[in-house]
Write an enzyme that holds these catalytic residues in place. Structure first.
Site, short mmCIF file in Angstrom:
data_model
loop_
_atom_site.label_atom_id
_atom_site.label_comp_id
_atom_site.label_asym_id
_atom_site.label_seq_id
_atom_site.Cartn_x
_atom_site.Cartn_y
_atom_site.Cartn_z
N GLU A 237 0.81 -1.22 0.00
CA GLU A 237 0.00 0.00 0.00
C GLU A 237 0.85 1.27 0.00
O GLU A 237 0.62 2.19 0.79
CB GLU A 237 -0.98 0.00 1.19
CG GLU A 237 -2.20 0.86 0.92
CD GLU A 237 -3.33 0.64 1.92
OE1 GLU A 237 -3.76 -0.51 2.07
OE2 GLU A 237 -3.77 1.62 2.51
N ARG A 241 -2.88 0.46 -3.77
CA ARG A 241 -3.67 -0.47 -2.95
C ARG A 241 -4.69 0.23 -2.06
O ARG A 241 -5.69 -0.38 -1.66
CB ARG A 241 -2.75 -1.37 -2.12
CG ARG A 241 -3.50 -2.45 -1.39
CD ARG A 241 -2.63 -3.54 -0.80
NE ARG A 241 -3.44 -4.47 -0.05
CZ ARG A 241 -3.04 -5.65 0.37
NH1 ARG A 241 -1.80 -6.05 0.12
NH2 ARG A 241 -3.84 -6.44 1.06
P1 NAD Z 1 -15.78 -13.10 10.88
O1 NAD Z 1 -14.46 -13.67 10.69
O2 NAD Z 1 -16.13 -12.57 12.22
O3 NAD Z 1 -16.86 -14.18 10.45
C1 NAD Z 1 -18.21 -13.85 10.51
C2 NAD Z 1 -19.01 -14.86 11.36
O4 NAD Z 1 -19.34 -15.99 10.57
C3 NAD Z 1 -18.31 -15.38 12.58
O5 NAD Z 1 -19.23 -15.56 13.62
C4 NAD Z 1 -17.79 -16.74 12.10
O6 NAD Z 1 -17.57 -17.65 13.16
C5 NAD Z 1 -18.93 -17.19 11.23
N1 NAD Z 1 -18.59 -18.12 10.16
C6 NAD Z 1 -17.47 -18.11 9.39
N2 NAD Z 1 -17.60 -19.01 8.41
C7 NAD Z 1 -18.79 -19.62 8.58
C8 NAD Z 1 -19.49 -20.62 7.87
N3 NAD Z 1 -19.02 -21.13 6.73
N4 NAD Z 1 -20.68 -21.01 8.33
C9 NAD Z 1 -21.23 -20.45 9.46
N5 NAD Z 1 -20.64 -19.46 10.16
C10 NAD Z 1 -19.42 -19.07 9.71
O7 NAD Z 1 -16.06 -11.88 9.87
P2 NAD Z 1 -15.68 -11.65 8.34
O8 NAD Z 1 -16.75 -10.79 7.81
O9 NAD Z 1 -15.36 -12.91 7.63
O10 NAD Z 1 -14.31 -10.82 8.44
C11 NAD Z 1 -14.30 -9.53 9.00
C12 NAD Z 1 -12.87 -9.23 9.42
O11 NAD Z 1 -12.03 -9.25 8.27
C13 NAD Z 1 -12.70 -7.87 10.07
O12 NAD Z 1 -11.92 -8.01 11.22
C14 NAD Z 1 -11.98 -7.07 9.01
O13 NAD Z 1 -11.17 -6.07 9.57
C15 NAD Z 1 -11.18 -8.12 8.31
N6 NAD Z 1 -10.80 -7.79 6.93
C16 NAD Z 1 -9.52 -7.94 6.57
C17 NAD Z 1 -9.13 -7.70 5.27
C18 NAD Z 1 -7.71 -7.95 4.86
O14 NAD Z 1 -7.33 -7.56 3.75
N7 NAD Z 1 -6.91 -8.63 5.66
C19 NAD Z 1 -10.07 -7.27 4.33
C20 NAD Z 1 -11.39 -7.12 4.73
C21 NAD Z 1 -11.75 -7.38 6.04
N1 GLY Z 2 -8.92 -4.99 2.23
C1 GLY Z 2 -8.00 -3.96 1.89
C2 GLY Z 2 -6.71 -4.47 1.36
O1 GLY Z 2 -6.49 -5.66 1.29
O2 GLY Z 2 -5.87 -3.70 1.02
#
Ligand code: NAD
Ligand code: GLY
Length: 370
Positions: A237, A241
């Site tokens: 980034e 990015r």
């Molecule tokens: P999460 O990881 O909390 O998962 C959402 C919910 O769904 C949880 O309760 C989980 O236990 C449940 N779950 C997961 N898979 C399941 C399945 N197949 N069946 C039933 N339940 C299931 O949330 P999320 O939306 O996956 O991720 C959000 C997080 O990702 C945030 O912390 C955000 O900051 C991060 N994020 C990171 C990036 C990155 O580039 N690294 C990008 C976007 C978001």
């Molecule tokens: N989700 C933002 C990034 O991966 O840069």
């Protein structure tokens, strides 16, 4: 099976996308280390659903397969939970050849990646995303992090996985509210990079929300291709990015300001994109009808298009805590037309005008998922 390659020289890797991959030992062969340990990191919701199947597919490739099961929720994306992974690794005398497998959504993926980046100064890891959000976004590109009470994703590292395995069939057990949250990142990719994809989403949003397998496969693959293109050009980034952060300056403020876990990340990004599009209109970059078009699609995905009432001072405070902020100047990803993102500083008063136009006191994000 669709394969998308992340082209990053010696850190290049494949994203494998198809239904049923969890039951395919062959797909994990690229991460095999026969004398070594595999540690599956998951949570109390996902492990009972999928960990045994992943273990069976890993068993032919590793000397032993261990499990680390963490509490579930954004509020557990913390130092304490991260430390549980390190404790398990040390308790089982895991060496440098140990491979971590992140089985779950973005929370598990981000924490496991950070653990892999720092355990013994770096061990291999593989992303096995099981939410739509993780399959289209968080498992790809090597951003790893935990939250700090004073700011979202503020402590972390860029650290690429060796492989991403997205089994689309896992999306069938996802709660509907989580499917909507994932759609926010799908819509984000289209809004910043691909107007044809936006047209396609408008035509296929009902099929996606009904979990039509072919539609999901198409959406996941298209997002991964967009993200692969961006990350391959700007891994850490330095510039480009940042466009993947469309909606996130407002969104991170909502998540942190409302208390981690109350608004889902995707819900906050959904409302955040509406605010960022509104700000783009106010700055003369985007026609009003395009902002309205985007908001309609976000609403059809079951996402909030209004923002909670944090109060002007707290909005300003939380928006300031953003990794794009430079020299105290808050910068936003805005749209100079659909599919044409720009990174711009904006006066806080202008951002506050966009918030004021969309704020609703007492708003609960779950109302939109009903
Ligand atoms: P999460 O990881 O909390 O998962 C959402 C919910 O769904 C949880 O309760 C989980 O236990 C449940 N779950 C997961 N898979 C399941 C399945 N197949 N069946 C039933 N339940 C299931 O949330 P999320 O939306 O996956 O991720 C959000 C997080 O990702 C945030 O912390 C955000 O900051 C991060 N994020 C990171 C990036 C990155 O580039 N690294 C990008 C976007 C978001
Ligand atoms: N989700 C933002 C990034 O991966 O840069």
């Amino acid at each position: 099976m669709t394969t998308v390659r992340i082209a990053l020289d010696s850190r290049a890797y494949d994203i494998r996308i198809a239904s049923g991959l969890l039951d395919s030992p062959d797909v994990f062969a690229a991460a095999a280390a026969r004398q070594a340990t595999a540690l599956i990191v998951s949570n109390t919701t996902v492990a009972p659903l999928y960990a045994a199947r992943l273990e069976r597919s890993l068993a032919p490739h590793f000397a032993r397969v261990l499990h680390c099961v963490l509490p579930d929720g954004e509020e557990y994306k913390t130092w304490d939970t991260l430390n549980q992974i390190f404790t398990d690794l040390l308790r089982h005398q895991c060496d440098r050849k140990t491979t971590l497998f992140a089985l779950g959504g973005g929370v598990i993926g981000d924490m496991t990646g950070f653990a892999a980046a720092s355990y013994m100064r770096g061990v291999p890891f593989v992303q096995v995303p099981t939410t739509l959000l993780a399959q289209v976004d968080s498992s790809v590109g090597g951003k790893t992090a935990i939250n700090h009470p004073l700011g979202k994703n503020m402590i972390g590292a860029f650290y690429q996985p060796r492989l991403v395995v997205a089994d689309l069939s896992t999306l069938h057990t996802l709660p509907q509210r989580e499917l909507s949250a994932g759609m926010a990142e799908v819509i984000k990719h289209a809004a910043i990079a691909d107007v044809d994809f936006l047209d396609w989403l408008e035509a296929n949003i009902d099929a996606l929300m009904a979990r039509d397998d072919a539609a999901l496969a198409e959406a996941v693959a298209r997002c991964c291709r967009i993200k692969a293109h961006v990350v391959s050009q700007d891994e850490t980034e330095a510039g480009l990015r940042a466009i993947l952060n469309f909606g996130h300056t407002f969104g991170h403020a909502i998540e942190a300001g409302m208390g981690y876990g109350n608004w889902l990340h995707g819900e906050a990004v959904g409302a955040g994109m509406v605010l960022a599009a509104d700000l783009s209109v106010r700055l003369g970059l985007l026609p009003r009808q395009d902002a309205e078009r985007l908001a309609r699609l976000i609403a059809r995905a079951g996402l909030p298009v209004q923002a909670p009432d944090l109060g002007a001072a707290r909005w300003a405070e939380w928006m300031q805590v953003d990794k794009k902020t430079e020299g105290g100047e808050v910068r936003f990803v805005l749209l100079h037309g659909l599919g044409r993102p720009v990174l711009r500083a904006a006066a806080m008063a202008e951002a506050q005008a966009s918030i004021a136009a969309h704020v609703r006191a007492g708003l609960s994000p779950a109302e939109h998922a009903a």
